[in-house]
Design an enzyme around this catalytic site. Structure first.
Site, PDB file in Angstrom:
ATOM      1  N   SER A 247      55.913  47.220  48.384  1.00  0.00           N
ATOM      2  CA  SER A 247      55.676  47.290  46.943  1.00  0.00           C
ATOM      3  C   SER A 247      56.996  47.099  46.199  1.00  0.00           C
ATOM      4  CB  SER A 247      55.078  48.655  46.601  1.00  0.00           C
ATOM      5  OG  SER A 247      54.984  48.805  45.208  1.00  0.00           O
TER       6      SER A 247
ATOM      7  N   CYS B 186      67.084  55.696  43.654  1.00  0.00           N
ATOM      8  CA  CYS B 186      66.640  54.356  43.248  1.00  0.00           C
ATOM      9  C   CYS B 186      67.553  53.853  42.143  1.00  0.00           C
ATOM     10  CB  CYS B 186      65.195  54.408  42.730  1.00  0.00           C
ATOM     11  SG  CYS B 186      64.461  52.774  42.499  1.00  0.00           S
TER      12      CYS B 186
ATOM     13  N   ASN C  83      50.652  60.348  37.443  1.00  0.00           N
ATOM     14  CA  ASN C  83      51.032  61.684  37.891  1.00  0.00           C
ATOM     15  C   ASN C  83      52.137  62.182  36.982  1.00  0.00           C
ATOM     16  OD1 ASN C  83      49.346  61.563  40.282  1.00  0.00           O
ATOM     17  ND2 ASN C  83      50.781  59.978  40.918  1.00  0.00           N
TER      18      ASN C  83
ATOM     19  N   GLY D  97      62.851  54.388  46.227  1.00  0.00           N
ATOM     20  CA  GLY D  97      63.685  53.187  46.292  1.00  0.00           C
ATOM     21  C   GLY D  97      62.938  51.901  46.045  1.00  0.00           C
ATOM     22  N   GLU D  98      63.706  50.842  45.913  1.00  0.00           N
ATOM     23  CA  GLU D  98      63.140  49.513  45.691  1.00  0.00           C
ATOM     24  C   GLU D  98      63.379  48.695  46.962  1.00  0.00           C
ATOM     25  OE1 GLU D  98      61.244  47.658  43.651  1.00  0.00           O
ATOM     26  OE2 GLU D  98      61.755  46.061  45.047  1.00  0.00           O
TER      27      GLU D  98
ATOM     28  N   SER E 278      54.461  46.309  41.138  1.00  0.00           N
ATOM     29  CA  SER E 278      54.226  47.344  40.135  1.00  0.00           C
ATOM     30  C   SER E 278      54.388  46.709  38.766  1.00  0.00           C
ATOM     31  CB  SER E 278      55.236  48.473  40.318  1.00  0.00           C
ATOM     32  OG  SER E 278      55.110  48.998  41.613  1.00  0.00           O
ATOM     33  N   LEU E 279      53.273  46.342  38.192  1.00  0.00           N
ATOM     34  CA  LEU E 279      53.336  45.549  36.955  1.00  0.00           C
ATOM     35  C   LEU E 279      53.319  46.461  35.714  1.00  0.00           C
ATOM     36  CD1 LEU E 279      53.468  42.581  36.098  1.00  0.00           C
ATOM     37  CD2 LEU E 279      50.981  42.621  35.884  1.00  0.00           C
ATOM     38  N   HIS E 280      52.284  47.224  35.566  1.00  0.00           N
ATOM     39  CA  HIS E 280      52.134  48.203  34.471  1.00  0.00           C
ATOM     40  C   HIS E 280      52.014  47.626  33.067  1.00  0.00           C
ATOM     41  CE1 HIS E 280      52.596  51.195  37.509  1.00  0.00           C
ATOM     42  NE2 HIS E 280      53.866  50.943  37.716  1.00  0.00           N
TER      43      HIS E 280
ATOM     44  N   CYS F 225      62.591  52.996  35.946  1.00  0.00           N
ATOM     45  CA  CYS F 225      61.240  53.160  35.404  1.00  0.00           C
ATOM     46  C   CYS F 225      61.139  54.541  34.742  1.00  0.00           C
ATOM     47  CB  CYS F 225      60.204  53.030  36.513  1.00  0.00           C
ATOM     48  SG  CYS F 225      60.329  51.484  37.415  1.00  0.00           S
TER      49      CYS F 225
ATOM     50  N   CYS G 289      58.901  57.461  36.340  1.00  0.00           N
ATOM     51  CA  CYS G 289      58.997  57.760  37.776  1.00  0.00           C
ATOM     52  C   CYS G 289      60.084  58.795  38.047  1.00  0.00           C
ATOM     53  CB  CYS G 289      59.296  56.484  38.554  1.00  0.00           C
ATOM     54  SG  CYS G 289      59.477  56.757  40.331  1.00  0.00           S
TER      55      CYS G 289
HETATM   56  N1  SAH Z   1      60.166  50.485  43.723  1.00  0.00           N
HETATM   57  C1  SAH Z   1      58.928  50.059  44.292  1.00  0.00           C
HETATM   58  C2  SAH Z   1      58.407  51.062  45.275  1.00  0.00           C
HETATM   59  C3  SAH Z   1      57.959  52.388  44.638  1.00  0.00           C
HETATM   60  S1  SAH Z   1      56.250  52.393  44.736  1.00  0.00           S
HETATM   61  C4  SAH Z   1      57.931  49.741  43.193  1.00  0.00           C
HETATM   62  O1  SAH Z   1      58.254  49.988  42.046  1.00  0.00           O
HETATM   63  O2  SAH Z   1      56.888  49.160  43.476  1.00  0.00           O
HETATM   64  C5  SAH Z   1      55.763  53.662  43.766  1.00  0.00           C
HETATM   65  C6  SAH Z   1      54.596  53.237  42.912  1.00  0.00           C
HETATM   66  O3  SAH Z   1      54.229  54.350  42.093  1.00  0.00           O
HETATM   67  C7  SAH Z   1      54.957  52.121  41.953  1.00  0.00           C
HETATM   68  O4  SAH Z   1      53.848  51.312  41.712  1.00  0.00           O
HETATM   69  C8  SAH Z   1      55.299  52.896  40.701  1.00  0.00           C
HETATM   70  O5  SAH Z   1      55.231  52.097  39.563  1.00  0.00           O
HETATM   71  C9  SAH Z   1      54.267  53.982  40.736  1.00  0.00           C
HETATM   72  N2  SAH Z   1      54.652  55.165  39.975  1.00  0.00           N
HETATM   73  C10 SAH Z   1      55.892  55.580  39.651  1.00  0.00           C
HETATM   74  N3  SAH Z   1      55.834  56.722  38.943  1.00  0.00           N
HETATM   75  C11 SAH Z   1      54.532  57.039  38.834  1.00  0.00           C
HETATM   76  C12 SAH Z   1      53.819  58.132  38.252  1.00  0.00           C
HETATM   77  N4  SAH Z   1      54.462  59.115  37.644  1.00  0.00           N
HETATM   78  N5  SAH Z   1      52.467  58.144  38.343  1.00  0.00           N
HETATM   79  C13 SAH Z   1      51.814  57.155  38.979  1.00  0.00           C
HETATM   80  N6  SAH Z   1      52.429  56.116  39.563  1.00  0.00           N
HETATM   81  C14 SAH Z   1      53.770  56.049  39.494  1.00  0.00           C
END
Ligand code: SAH
Length: 346
Positions: free
Chosen positions: A197, A114, A296, A165-166, A220-222, A118, A121
């Site tokens: 996503s 990717c 996670n 990946g994105e 994926s806002l967060h 983030c 991740c």
């Molecule tokens: N790149 C895209 C597709 C990946 S989706 C995106 O960002 O949406 C994977 C999802 O899992 C995203 O919502 C990401 O923010 C979330 N994610 C990544 N790492 C994580 C973790 N350690 N625990 C929980 N969710 C996580």
């Protein structure tokens, strides 16, 4: 020699029909081969039993089928399955089958590694090697559909582009794959059962709206506060929340589709009242759903899941503002198959 052969699945049905006409054969032969390639997901020309031996040899001389190969399959105690999938050039991506009582969901990858960063991740730590081709995305879905039938006695019901990946940075190939997945020539699945996503690439969200895509969008806002989001998702500097929100408003105006936000609540990062208030403000312009995802852990404890009071606070305040909330429990943690854990570890 083999490197000069063309990937046959890069051809459209029309191109395949034309190819056969150019060979002095019937255009219809193109339909037959196309059906083998997509609907029947043939791994070799040899398998195309209603095609003559000579024609199969001719195809063999001109083309390759770059089918993926499931390298290892791991099964979690909760029924989740993770495939490490080998691509024709030896690179590996992962995809996951997530069974629940009522559905089986495939979580598929769109890139090898990717390019985003983030901090929470595991996939972000892998360098982005390349985009997946449409057929490589399609094959992941077929592999999981087969496993779903084999281990859960039912076909795959849903697909989420939440693997490695994105997806919006491999937009054209993702769209082509979804076209095949939803077409009657392919798997004939409904686009309403597919979620793409994104971490939020404003320009591409607008493009999706203009292209009138029929699948669903998750973001994926967060965090809805720029300073916070930039610390955990540094590319937010390039694509700040105002731009993201403007793109999402555009998406909603054009598609009238509800927006889903994925959101992890972390201790001391986004677990305060001001964080929830910002989220409520951010979501206001359209009907929204917030998926509160369990964190996670991927490493050293830099990030920790917030306590249950914080999660309850999010739930209560969001619901009081008519925002749908779901609290999503992780699946497949024991085999590193949960959100954010895909890192080609095994
Ligand atoms: N790149 C895209 C597709 C990946 S989706 C995106 O960002 O949406 C994977 C999802 O899992 C995203 O919502 C990401 O923010 C979330 N994610 C990544 N790492 C994580 C973790 N350690 N625990 C929980 N969710 C996580």
């Amino acid at each position: 020699m083999s490197t000069t052969k063309k990937d046959i699945r890069a051809l459209t049905k029309e191109q395949l029909r034309d190819f056969f006409v150019d060979q002095g054969d019937k255009a219809f032969r193109g339909n037959q081969v196309y059906e083998w390639l997509w609907q029947k997901s043939a791994h070799s020309f040899e398998a195309m039993t209603n095609i003559s031996k000579e024609t199969r040899q001719m195809l063999e001389d001109n083309f390759v089928i770059n089918h993926i190969r499931v390298d290892t399959m791991q099964r979690s105690a909760d029924g989740t399955i993770k495939n490490a999938v080998q691509l024709h050039d030896g690179l590996i991506v992962e995809s996951v089958l997530i069974p629940t009582k009522t559905r089986t969901t495939a979580c598929v990858s769109s890139q090898v590694g990717c390019s985003l960063d983030c901090r929470f991740c595991a996939t972000a730590r892998l360098k982005r090697m390349r985009n997946l081709n449409p057929d490589e995305i399609y094959d992941q879905v077929v592999a999981i559909d087969n496993e779903s039938r084999l281990y859960h006695n039912r076909p795959l019901s849903n697909i989420v582009f939440m693997g490695m990946g994105e997806p919006l940075m491999n937009y054209n190939n993702v769209l082509k794959a979804i076209d095949k997945i939803t077409s009657d020539d392919g798997l004939g699945m409904s686009p309403k059962r597919i979620v793409v996503s994104t971490s939020g690439v404003p320009k591409m969200i607008k493009k999706m709206a203009d292209d009138e895509v029929k699948f669903k969008l998750a973001v994926s806002l967060h965090s809805a506060i720029d300073e916070v989001r930039t610390t955990i998702m540094p590319f937010n500097e390039t694509f700040p929340l105002a731009d993201l929100r403007e793109a999402l408003e555009y998406w909603y105006t054009k598609t009238k589709n509800r927006i889903t936000y994925e959101y992890v609540v972390w201790k001391d990062i986004n677990d305060k009242r001001k964080d929830v208030d910002a989220l409520v403000q951010f979501c206001k312009f359209a009907p929204s759903k917030v998926n509160l995802i369990e964190y996670n852990p991927i490493d050293d404890g830099e990030f920790q899941q917030a306590n249950s009071e914080a999660i309850d606070m999010y739930k209560n305040i969001l619901e009081a503002n008519n925002i749908t909330v779901t609290i999503r429990r992780s699946r497949g943690k024991d085999i590193d198959a949960a959100c954010g854990q895909l890192a080609n570890k095994s």
